[in-house]
Design a protein around this motif. Structure first.
Motif, PDB file in Angstrom:
ATOM      1  N   ARG A   1       0.842  -1.203   0.000  1.00 52.37           N
ATOM      2  CA  ARG A   1       0.000   0.000   0.000  1.00 52.37           C
ATOM      3  C   ARG A   1       0.874   1.250   0.000  1.00 52.37           C
ATOM      4  O   ARG A   1       0.645   2.174  -0.770  1.00 52.37           O
ATOM      5  CB  ARG A   1      -0.920   0.003   1.226  1.00 52.37           C
ATOM      6  CG  ARG A   1      -1.995  -1.057   1.191  1.00 52.37           C
ATOM      7  CD  ARG A   1      -2.709  -1.165   2.544  1.00 52.37           C
ATOM      8  NE  ARG A   1      -3.573  -0.036   2.813  1.00 52.37           N
ATOM      9  CZ  ARG A   1      -4.852   0.025   2.495  1.00 52.37           C
ATOM     10  NH1 ARG A   1      -5.421  -0.996   1.878  1.00 52.37           N
ATOM     11  NH2 ARG A   1      -5.573   1.081   2.787  1.00 52.37           N
ATOM     12  N   GLU A   2       1.846   1.273   0.892  1.00 50.89           N
ATOM     13  CA  GLU A   2       2.727   2.437   1.003  1.00 50.89           C
ATOM     14  C   GLU A   2       3.504   2.675  -0.283  1.00 50.89           C
ATOM     15  O   GLU A   2       3.645   3.812  -0.733  1.00 50.89           O
ATOM     16  CB  GLU A   2       3.665   2.284   2.195  1.00 50.89           C
ATOM     17  CG  GLU A   2       2.963   2.439   3.531  1.00 50.89           C
ATOM     18  CD  GLU A   2       3.871   2.200   4.725  1.00 50.89           C
ATOM     19  OE1 GLU A   2       5.097   2.040   4.548  1.00 50.89           O
ATOM     20  OE2 GLU A   2       3.337   2.169   5.847  1.00 50.89           O
ATOM     21  N   THR A   3       4.006   1.592  -0.882  1.00 48.80           N
ATOM     22  CA  THR A   3       4.745   1.708  -2.139  1.00 48.80           C
ATOM     23  C   THR A   3       3.839   2.240  -3.245  1.00 48.80           C
ATOM     24  O   THR A   3       4.216   3.142  -3.999  1.00 48.80           O
ATOM     25  CB  THR A   3       5.338   0.348  -2.552  1.00 48.80           C
ATOM     26  OG1 THR A   3       6.228  -0.095  -1.521  1.00 48.80           O
ATOM     27  CG2 THR A   3       6.071   0.429  -3.876  1.00 48.80           C
ATOM     28  N   PHE A   4       2.640   1.692  -3.336  1.00 49.54           N
ATOM     29  CA  PHE A   4       1.690   2.127  -4.365  1.00 49.54           C
ATOM     30  C   PHE A   4       1.356   3.612  -4.208  1.00 49.54           C
ATOM     31  O   PHE A   4       1.395   4.368  -5.173  1.00 49.54           O
ATOM     32  CB  PHE A   4       0.415   1.282  -4.303  1.00 49.54           C
ATOM     33  CG  PHE A   4      -0.589   1.661  -5.349  1.00 49.54           C
ATOM     34  CD1 PHE A   4      -0.468   1.193  -6.650  1.00 49.54           C
ATOM     35  CD2 PHE A   4      -1.656   2.499  -5.044  1.00 49.54           C
ATOM     36  CE1 PHE A   4      -1.391   1.557  -7.627  1.00 49.54           C
ATOM     37  CE2 PHE A   4      -2.587   2.863  -6.004  1.00 49.54           C
ATOM     38  CZ  PHE A   4      -2.446   2.387  -7.297  1.00 49.54           C
ATOM     39  N   ILE A   5       1.049   4.018  -2.987  1.00 50.02           N
ATOM     40  CA  ILE A   5       0.696   5.421  -2.731  1.00 50.02           C
ATOM     41  C   ILE A   5       1.873   6.327  -3.062  1.00 50.02           C
ATOM     42  O   ILE A   5       1.705   7.380  -3.688  1.00 50.02           O
ATOM     43  CB  ILE A   5       0.218   5.613  -1.277  1.00 50.02           C
ATOM     44  CG1 ILE A   5      -1.124   4.903  -1.089  1.00 50.02           C
ATOM     45  CG2 ILE A   5       0.113   7.090  -0.919  1.00 50.02           C
ATOM     46  CD1 ILE A   5      -1.565   4.785   0.353  1.00 50.02           C
ATOM     47  N   GLN A   6       3.055   5.916  -2.675  1.00 52.33           N
ATOM     48  CA  GLN A   6       4.270   6.704  -2.968  1.00 52.33           C
ATOM     49  C   GLN A   6       4.442   6.876  -4.478  1.00 52.33           C
ATOM     50  O   GLN A   6       4.728   7.970  -4.964  1.00 52.33           O
ATOM     51  CB  GLN A   6       5.495   6.007  -2.369  1.00 52.33           C
ATOM     52  CG  GLN A   6       6.826   6.632  -2.733  1.00 52.33           C
ATOM     53  CD  GLN A   6       7.129   7.848  -1.887  1.00 52.33           C
ATOM     54  OE1 GLN A   6       6.676   7.953  -0.770  1.00 52.33           O
ATOM     55  NE2 GLN A   6       7.899   8.762  -2.436  1.00 52.33           N
TER      56      GLN A   6
END
Length: 194
Positions: free
Chosen positions: A51-56
């Motif tokens: 999730r964090e990677t995608f949002i970044q």
């Protein structure tokens, strides 16, 4: 405005202003809620790191070229700018809200404010998702108001005096969003010059 109240704004102004403010708040919150829902759908099934990677990846860089503006995050496909799933589905909320307004009572202007609000809402939805928040009052978010004025610049004329987003591109953006609206009761793209 109904003929019965024309010329009587001083008598009815407070009520009209209150209704207009409430309608705008509902419109903004509807678009904000749609963005949160769509971001949640996209992130569903991803672990915290994914999730964090995608949002970044989606929010990296300046607001001029966010990855989520493009289908499959392909910025090289500039003729499809603002036509990604997340943006089209969020922007479609505007058309769902106005679909019962007769065509002759609608503004003939392009729905730039609705698209700008959609972009701001998506950015906020990503921020809220990172924080684990799945609901919020979009109208009270000052950063979105500040960000919105910057985003409007993307739709202004360039230094040569040409529209950054052409009439043809607007037609495609609107068509991509309207594809998510049932039933389609109006063809707003007819009013866009070719």
């Amino acid at each position: 405005m109904p003929n019965e109240v024309k010329g009587q704004y001083s008598q009815f102004g407070g009520a009209i202003r209150e209704l207009a403010t409430e309608s705008l708040k509902d419109w903004r919150n509807s678009i904000g809620e749609a963005a949160i829902t769509i971001v949640d759908q996209i992130l569903d099934g991803k672990n915290r790191e994914e999730r964090e990677t995608f949002i970044q990846e989606q929010t990296n860089g300046t607001y001029w070229e966010r990855a989520y503006y493009f289908p499959e995050n392909n910025a090289k496909c500039s003729e499809k700018t603002f036509q990604s799933r997340i943006l089209s589905e969020t922007f479609a909320t505007h058309f769902k809200i106005i679909q019962d307004i007769p065509d002759n009572n609608r503004s003939k202007a392009l729905p730039e404010a609705a698209l700008v609000l959609s972009i701001s809402a998506i950015d906020r939805a990503f921020l809220l998702s990172q924080s684990g928040i799945h609901s919020a009052d979009f109208t009270s978010y000052q950063s979105a108001k500040d960000f919105g004025s910057k985003i409007h610049g993307m739709f202004a004329k360039n230094r040569s005096g040409q529209d950054r987003v052409t009439a043809q591109m607007w037609s495609k953006i609107i068509a991509a969003a309207r594809a998510h609206v049932e039933p389609q009761t109006s063809n707003i793209t007819r009013s866009i010059p070719s």
